[in-house]
Write a protein that holds these residues in place. Structure first.
Motif, PDB file in Angstrom:
ATOM      1  N   LEU A   5       0.838  -1.200   0.000  1.00 27.43           N
ATOM      2  CA  LEU A   5       0.000   0.000   0.000  1.00 27.43           C
ATOM      3  C   LEU A   5       0.870   1.245   0.000  1.00 27.43           C
ATOM      4  CD1 LEU A   5      -2.620  -1.055   2.708  1.00 27.43           C
ATOM      5  CD2 LEU A   5      -2.972  -1.022   0.241  1.00 27.43           C
ATOM      6  N   ASP A   6       0.460   2.268  -0.771  1.00 35.47           N
ATOM      7  CA  ASP A   6       1.165   3.529  -0.691  1.00 35.47           C
ATOM      8  C   ASP A   6       0.503   4.413   0.364  1.00 35.47           C
ATOM      9  OD1 ASP A   6      -1.105   4.715  -1.812  1.00 35.47           O
ATOM     10  OD2 ASP A   6      -0.278   4.673  -3.845  1.00 35.47           O
ATOM     11  N   SER A   7       1.087   5.583   0.629  1.00 39.97           N
ATOM     12  CA  SER A   7       0.589   6.430   1.706  1.00 39.97           C
ATOM     13  C   SER A   7      -0.818   6.951   1.451  1.00 39.97           C
ATOM     14  CB  SER A   7       1.544   7.619   1.924  1.00 39.97           C
ATOM     15  OG  SER A   7       1.641   8.405   0.742  1.00 39.97           O
ATOM     16  N   ALA A   8      -1.235   6.958   0.203  1.00 39.06           N
ATOM     17  CA  ALA A   8      -2.568   7.471  -0.119  1.00 39.06           C
ATOM     18  C   ALA A   8      -3.652   6.448   0.201  1.00 39.06           C
ATOM     19  CB  ALA A   8      -2.632   7.883  -1.582  1.00 39.06           C
ATOM     20  N   THR A   9      -3.307   5.150   0.178  1.00 38.72           N
ATOM     21  CA  THR A   9      -4.314   4.114   0.396  1.00 38.72           C
ATOM     22  C   THR A   9      -4.133   3.367   1.709  1.00 38.72           C
ATOM     23  OG1 THR A   9      -2.929   2.548  -0.838  1.00 38.72           O
ATOM     24  CG2 THR A   9      -4.616   3.747  -2.067  1.00 38.72           C
ATOM     25  N   ARG A  10      -2.968   3.529   2.349  1.00 38.26           N
ATOM     26  CA  ARG A  10      -2.722   2.816   3.601  1.00 38.26           C
ATOM     27  C   ARG A  10      -3.610   3.392   4.707  1.00 38.26           C
ATOM     28  NH1 ARG A  10       1.353  -0.243   5.541  1.00 38.26           N
ATOM     29  NH2 ARG A  10       2.677   0.164   3.741  1.00 38.26           N
ATOM     30  N   PRO A  11      -4.255   2.543   5.506  1.00 37.10           N
ATOM     31  CA  PRO A  11      -5.059   3.052   6.621  1.00 37.10           C
ATOM     32  C   PRO A  11      -4.166   3.719   7.670  1.00 37.10           C
ATOM     33  CG  PRO A  11      -4.837   0.663   6.754  1.00 37.10           C
ATOM     34  CD  PRO A  11      -4.284   1.070   5.415  1.00 37.10           C
ATOM     35  N   LEU A  12      -4.726   4.690   8.378  1.00 38.22           N
ATOM     36  CA  LEU A  12      -3.966   5.379   9.411  1.00 38.22           C
ATOM     37  C   LEU A  12      -3.702   4.452  10.584  1.00 38.22           C
ATOM     38  CD1 LEU A  12      -5.833   8.823   9.518  1.00 38.22           C
ATOM     39  CD2 LEU A  12      -3.818   8.200   8.184  1.00 38.22           C
ATOM     40  N   ASN A  13      -2.520   4.565  11.160  1.00 38.43           N
ATOM     41  CA  ASN A  13      -2.250   3.804  12.381  1.00 38.43           C
ATOM     42  C   ASN A  13      -2.900   4.515  13.570  1.00 38.43           C
ATOM     43  OD1 ASN A  13      -0.440   5.883  13.214  1.00 38.43           O
ATOM     44  ND2 ASN A  13       1.274   4.884  12.159  1.00 38.43           N
ATOM     45  N   SER A  14      -2.723   3.987  14.765  1.00 39.41           N
ATOM     46  CA  SER A  14      -3.424   4.525  15.939  1.00 39.41           C
ATOM     47  C   SER A  14      -3.004   5.945  16.284  1.00 39.41           C
ATOM     48  CB  SER A  14      -3.193   3.619  17.152  1.00 39.41           C
ATOM     49  OG  SER A  14      -1.812   3.602  17.523  1.00 39.41           O
ATOM     50  N   LEU A  15      -1.869   6.404  15.770  1.00 36.12           N
ATOM     51  CA  LEU A  15      -1.403   7.767  16.022  1.00 36.12           C
ATOM     52  C   LEU A  15      -1.735   8.703  14.864  1.00 36.12           C
ATOM     53  CD1 LEU A  15       2.049   7.123  17.736  1.00 36.12           C
ATOM     54  CD2 LEU A  15      -0.130   7.684  18.806  1.00 36.12           C
ATOM     55  N   GLY A  16      -2.402   8.168  13.840  1.00 28.65           N
ATOM     56  CA  GLY A  16      -2.884   9.017  12.757  1.00 28.65           C
ATOM     57  C   GLY A  16      -1.958   9.156  11.572  1.00 28.65           C
TER      58      GLY A  16
ATOM     59  N   ALA B  53     -10.034  14.685  16.278  1.00 29.08           N
ATOM     60  CA  ALA B  53     -10.120  15.288  14.948  1.00 29.08           C
ATOM     61  C   ALA B  53     -11.347  16.163  14.854  1.00 29.08           C
ATOM     62  CB  ALA B  53     -10.162  14.198  13.887  1.00 29.08           C
ATOM     63  N   GLY B  54     -11.169  17.352  14.262  1.00 31.19           N
ATOM     64  CA  GLY B  54     -12.280  18.273  14.079  1.00 31.19           C
ATOM     65  C   GLY B  54     -12.320  18.786  12.662  1.00 31.19           C
ATOM     66  N   ALA B  55     -13.351  19.541  12.344  1.00 31.30           N
ATOM     67  CA  ALA B  55     -13.522  20.066  10.986  1.00 31.30           C
ATOM     68  C   ALA B  55     -12.383  20.990  10.583  1.00 31.30           C
ATOM     69  CB  ALA B  55     -14.860  20.796  10.880  1.00 31.30           C
ATOM     70  N   GLN B  56     -11.798  21.715  11.543  1.00 24.17           N
ATOM     71  CA  GLN B  56     -10.722  22.663  11.259  1.00 24.17           C
ATOM     72  C   GLN B  56      -9.356  22.156  11.724  1.00 24.17           C
ATOM     73  OE1 GLN B  56     -11.476  25.434   9.512  1.00 24.17           O
ATOM     74  NE2 GLN B  56     -13.604  24.736   9.493  1.00 24.17           N
ATOM     75  N   GLY B  57      -9.256  20.852  11.982  1.00 25.51           N
ATOM     76  CA  GLY B  57      -7.991  20.290  12.465  1.00 25.51           C
ATOM     77  C   GLY B  57      -8.163  19.689  13.849  1.00 25.51           C
ATOM     78  N   PRO B  58      -7.075  19.256  14.468  1.00 25.52           N
ATOM     79  CA  PRO B  58      -7.180  18.615  15.779  1.00 25.52           C
ATOM     80  C   PRO B  58      -7.720  19.570  16.842  1.00 25.52           C
ATOM     81  CG  PRO B  58      -4.880  19.058  15.240  1.00 25.52           C
ATOM     82  CD  PRO B  58      -5.669  19.329  14.007  1.00 25.52           C
ATOM     83  N   GLU B  59      -8.551  19.023  17.731  1.00 23.96           N
ATOM     84  CA  GLU B  59      -9.142  19.783  18.821  1.00 23.96           C
ATOM     85  C   GLU B  59      -8.681  19.225  20.156  1.00 23.96           C
ATOM     86  OE1 GLU B  59     -13.399  20.483  16.426  1.00 23.96           O
ATOM     87  OE2 GLU B  59     -13.315  19.267  18.265  1.00 23.96           O
ATOM     88  N   LEU B  60      -8.729  20.065  21.165  1.00 24.77           N
ATOM     89  CA  LEU B  60      -8.393  19.652  22.523  1.00 24.77           C
ATOM     90  C   LEU B  60      -9.693  19.418  23.284  1.00 24.77           C
ATOM     91  CD1 LEU B  60      -5.583  19.353  23.833  1.00 24.77           C
ATOM     92  CD2 LEU B  60      -5.912  21.603  24.871  1.00 24.77           C
ATOM     93  N   HIS B  61      -9.780  18.259  23.955  1.00 29.91           N
ATOM     94  CA  HIS B  61     -10.985  17.915  24.709  1.00 29.91           C
ATOM     95  C   HIS B  61     -10.621  17.430  26.103  1.00 29.91           C
ATOM     96  CE1 HIS B  61     -14.261  17.888  21.567  1.00 29.91           C
ATOM     97  NE2 HIS B  61     -13.169  18.020  20.808  1.00 29.91           N
ATOM     98  N   ARG B  62     -11.552  17.615  27.024  1.00 25.98           N
ATOM     99  CA  ARG B  62     -11.340  17.115  28.371  1.00 25.98           C
ATOM    100  C   ARG B  62     -11.193  15.595  28.372  1.00 25.98           C
ATOM    101  NH1 ARG B  62     -16.126  19.761  31.799  1.00 25.98           N
ATOM    102  NH2 ARG B  62     -16.996  20.309  29.775  1.00 25.98           N
ATOM    103  N   ALA B  63     -10.502  15.082  29.380  1.00 28.69           N
ATOM    104  CA  ALA B  63     -10.310  13.643  29.499  1.00 28.69           C
ATOM    105  C   ALA B  63     -11.635  12.943  29.753  1.00 28.69           C
ATOM    106  CB  ALA B  63      -9.340  13.345  30.638  1.00 28.69           C
ATOM    107  N   ALA B  64     -11.686  11.655  29.423  1.00 28.94           N
ATOM    108  CA  ALA B  64     -12.900  10.878  29.649  1.00 28.94           C
ATOM    109  C   ALA B  64     -13.231  10.793  31.131  1.00 28.94           C
ATOM    110  CB  ALA B  64     -12.737   9.481  29.056  1.00 28.94           C
TER     111      ALA B  64
END
Length: 382
Positions: free
Chosen positions: A3-14, A152-163
C-alpha cells in the motif's frame, strides 16, 4: 502489492505508514502515566524514544517523595526503558527551567499573585523546547502521559477534556497552541480512570506500577512556597500589617508571600467575632487585607495572554457563551467571554466565584460537550 501512503489506513497515532516506521518521542517523567504510554506504544510496534528532562537539583532530590523530574524519577524512567527495550535519554534543562518557570514563579509571588508553574512548564519547556528536540530527532509526534484528549475536528485537531473528569488535566494545558496540537498525542485521555492506567502498568510488568502520583510542585517541597521564595529572593519576607477592609489594623505578618487570596486559616488574628479571609494583597504597602467572605465574590475576570482554540477567530464575535474554570480544583461554570483583543479578554461569570486570584488561569470550554476553547491568565477580578 504494498500500500502507498494514499491508500494505507492510518495507524493509531494518525499516520499512514507502519508503526515501525513511525517514530514517537515519549516525554517520560518517571511516573506511571508516561511509563504506560511508552510501554503501550512500544508494544504496538512504534519506534519509541524516551526522553526525561532533568529540571532541577542535578539529582539532589533523589530521595524526595511526591515530586517529578528529579533524580529518583530519572532512575525510574531509565528502568522502564531498559525493561521494555527502547532508547532513553536524559536532557539537562535545569537552566531553561529556572529561567522560564522558577524565576517567574518567584516574581509572581512577590507581586502578590498566585502562580501556576505547571502550566508554564508545559508551555515553555515541555511543549516548546522538548517538542523542538523531538523534531530534531526526526520524530513524527510527541506523546505524553497527560489526561486530556486530542480529537479530529472540521478545522484540524481539537483539545478535549479527558474521559475521566477526576483525572482531567485540561486546566494545565490550556495554552497548548494549534501548531503544538498537530504534533502532540495523549494516549491516556480516553481511559475511564486511573485504575485502568495502573492495570496496564501491571500488564506490562512495569517497575513503577504502584508508584504514588506526584502531589507537589516539583521544586516546592511539602508545598511550602514561602520557603522557596525566601531562598530565591533573600529578604523577600518583610513584615507588615494585617488590615481589615474597613481600615482597622488587626495584627502583623511576617511577609506577604505567606498569604494567598481566599485564605482563612493561619492568619494569626484570633478573637474576632466574624470569620475573615484574605481578600487582597498590597505588596507595595506590605499589607494583607482581610474581610468577610462576601468580599471574595468576583463576577468580572480580566485576562491576558489569551490562547484561543476555537474554530473561528476570537474577534469574530463580541460575546462567546462558554463554561470557565478559574481554579484547577473547581468545576466549569457558565460565563460570557468578551474579547478585548486577540490576547486580552474579560469574562463575566453568571454566578460570582470566590477567591479569583491574579496569577491563576481561567480556562474556556464549550457550553455543550468536552471541547477546550483555550484560556488566559487572570490579571484582576472585580
Amino acid at each position: 502489492m504494498p500500500l502507498d501512503s494514499a491508500t494505507r489506513p492510518l495507524n493509531s497515532l494518525g499516520f499512514a505508514k507502519p508503526e515501525a516506521e513511525t517514530r514517537v518521542l515519549v516525554a517520560m517523567s518517571g511516573g506511571v502515566d508516561s511509563s504506560v504510554v511508552a510501554a503501550q506504544l512500544a508494544e504496538e510496534g512504534y519506534d519509541v524514544v524516551g526522553i526525561t528532562l532533568q529540571l532541577y537539583d542535578h539529582g539532589a532530590a533523589l530521595a524526595k517523595k511526591g515530586a517529578c523530574c528529579a533524580g529518583r524519577d530519572i532512575h525510574d524512567a531509565r528502568r522502564v526503558a531498559e525493561q521494555v527495550g527502547f532508547p532513553h535519554y536524559v536532557l539537562d534543562y535545569e537552566n531553561a527551567f529556572r529561567e522560564a518557570v522558577i524565576e517567574e514563579f518567584a516574581d509572581a509571588y512577590l507581586a502578590g499573585a498566585t502562580p501556576v508553574p505547571c502550566i508554564r512548564c508545559n508551555e515553555r519547556v515541555k511543549f516548546r523546547d522538548l517538542l523542538e528536540t523531538a523534531r530534531e530527532l526526526d520524530a513524527d509526534c510527541m506523546a505524553t502521559g497527560h489526561y486530556i484528549r486530542r480529537m479530529a475536528g472540521a478545522q484540524g485537531p481539537e483539545l478535549h477534556r479527558a474521559a475521566d473528569p477526576a483525572r482531567d488535566q485540561s486546566y494545565f494545558l490550556f495554552s497548548t497552541t494549534r501548531e503544538q496540537l498537530e504534533f502532540l498525542r495523549f494516549p491516556l485521555g480516553g481511559l475511564p480512570d486511573k485504575a485502568a492506567t495502573r492495570a496496564l502498568a501491571a500488564k506490562y510488568g512495569l517497575p513503577v506500577a504502584d508508584k504514588p502520583d506526584s502531589q507537589d510542585i516539583c521544586f516546592v517541597p511539602e508545598g511550602n512556597y514561602a520557603s522557596v521564595i525566601e531562598k530565591l529572593r533573600p529578604g523577600a519576607a518583610e513584615p507588615g500589617e494585617i488590615v481589615h477592609a474597613d481600615g482597622r489594623v488587626l495584627g502583623v505578618h511576617e511577609g506577604v508571600i505567606h498569604y494567598t487570596i481566599g485564605q482563612r486559616r493561619g492568619l494569626g488574628i484570633g478573637g474576632l467575632t466574624e470569620p475573615l479571609f484574605v481578600v487582597r494583597l498590597d505588596v507595595d504597602a506590605r499589607q494583607v487585607i482581610v474581610g468577610p467572605k462576601e468580599m471574595l465574590a468576583t463576577r468580572l475576570v480580566h485576562l491576558g495572554e489569551v490562547n484561543w482554540l476555537g474554530d473561528a477567530p476570537i474577534g469574530t464575535q463580541a460575546e462567546w457563551p462558554v463554561l470557565v474554570r478559574v481554579r484547577s480544583t473547581r468545576p466549569p461554570r457558565e460565563a460570557i467571554l468578551r474579547p478585548v483583543s486577540e490576547r486580552e479578554a474579560v469574562v463575566e461569570l453568571l454566578a460570582p466565584e470566590e477567591g479569583v486570584s491574579p496569577g491563576q488561569a481561567c480556562v474556556f470550554y464549550e457550553t455543550e460537550g468536552t471541547r477546550v476553547l483555550g484560556g488566559g491568565w487572570i490579571r484582576a477580578g472585580g
